[in-house]
Design a protein around this motif. Structure first.
Motif, mmCIF file in Angstrom:
data_model
loop_
_atom_site.group_PDB
_atom_site.id
_atom_site.type_symbol
_atom_site.label_atom_id
_atom_site.label_comp_id
_atom_site.label_asym_id
_atom_site.label_seq_id
_atom_site.Cartn_x
_atom_site.Cartn_y
_atom_site.Cartn_z
ATOM 1 N N HIS A 194 0.821 -1.201 0.000
ATOM 2 C CA HIS A 194 0.000 0.000 0.000
ATOM 3 C C HIS A 194 0.863 1.262 0.000
ATOM 4 C CE1 HIS A 194 -3.559 2.447 0.657
ATOM 5 N NE2 HIS A 194 -2.838 3.152 1.510
ATOM 6 N N TYR A 210 -4.271 -0.797 -1.189
ATOM 7 C CA TYR A 210 -5.165 -1.872 -0.801
ATOM 8 C C TYR A 210 -6.516 -1.657 -1.482
ATOM 9 C CZ TYR A 210 -1.932 -3.013 3.009
ATOM 10 O OH TYR A 210 -0.825 -3.362 3.739
ATOM 11 N N ASN A 216 -11.291 -5.130 3.864
ATOM 12 C CA ASN A 216 -10.195 -4.230 4.231
ATOM 13 C C ASN A 216 -10.667 -3.003 4.999
ATOM 14 O OD1 ASN A 216 -8.146 -5.793 3.098
ATOM 15 N ND2 ASN A 216 -8.312 -4.807 1.100
#
Length: 254
Positions: A194, A210, A216
């Protein structure tokens, strides 16, 4: 090149992009994906039982002159597969369009259906796979069959300078497409992480993020602040003077 020739080229490229979208919609190359998307559109879920599902491959969407390309994994079974527009009608899309609106790439922070008035500015959104896959997991063969669509999009979106890859699958798909286009890819291959930035020749930059899936966002692995930073970073690269994008990547890594 004269302005008339440039205008003719722009009209031609827009026409080709529209033709590509129609070919995406008509695609039936992957039997497993065809079966899943159509069965989902017929069986539906209770909260959408009165909705007419799209149930077909979902094309890319946005500004044909975009300098920012956002690449996701695939349409959601009850999101894009229902509404017919990428990242539309699901929580991932809510998360994405809030960030795009804040960064100035979208005229509104929500994306509910194809006729909700959403417009993208300087941004185009697409996916590595165009049909909703079972369990959000396309096979290697399905990714490979869909690659030609992403490759053609990138060829037609001639102004793209920054790619934001949402998730590891999209990240790898972008690397494969760039290699297929003959773009020199760093060796060893860049690793997904990320906020990681990869620079390519001709002022092309890829920013990894991400994926804004509920898995998430609800666990805190990806927060709104983290996601905003990705698009703030993309804007900084877009605002750089010609020839300076790669310099900025080098500076950031020091």
């Amino acid at each position: 090149m004269t302005s008339d020739i440039l205008a003719d080229r722009c009209r031609s490229e827009r026409s080709l992009l529209g033709a590509l979208c129609q070919r995406v919609i008509a695609c039936r190359q992957c039997p497993r994906l065809v079966q899943h998307r159509e069965r989902t559109a017929q069986e539906k879920v209770r909260r959408y039982r009165d909705c007419e599902y799209w149930g077909r491959p979902v094309p890319g969407f946005g500004d044909p002159d975009a300098r920012l390309l956002v690449v996701g994994l695939a349409p959601a079974a009850h999101g894009g597969n229902r509404t017919g527009r990428i990242f539309t009608g699901d929580r991932s899309g809510d998360f994405l369009y809030r960030a795009l609106h804040r960064a100035g790439f979208a005229n509104q922070p929500t994306s509910i259906d194809r006729d909700d008035g959403l417009r993208l500015s300087n941004c185009y959104i697409t996916a590595a796979v165009r049909c909703a896959p079972p369990d959000n997991k396309p096979t290697v063969a399905e990714l490979k069959r869909c690659r030609s669509f992403l490759l053609e999009e990138l060829s037609l979106l001639r102004q793209v300078l920054v790619i934001v890859a949402l998730g590891q699958v999209a990240f790898r798909a972008c690397l494969n497409v760039l290699k297929a286009r003959g773009v020199p890819v760093p060796t060893p291959l860049p690793r997904f992480g990320h906020g990681e930035v990869t620079a390519f020749p001709k002022d092309l930059v890829m920013v990894a993020s991400y994926h804004p899936s509920q898995q998430n966002t609800q666990t805190g692995r990806l927060t709104e602040a983290m996601f905003r930073q990705v698009f703030d970073l993309a804007k900084r690269y877009l605002d750089a003077s010609p020839g300076q994008l790669n310099d900025r990547v080098t500076t950031q890594r020091r």
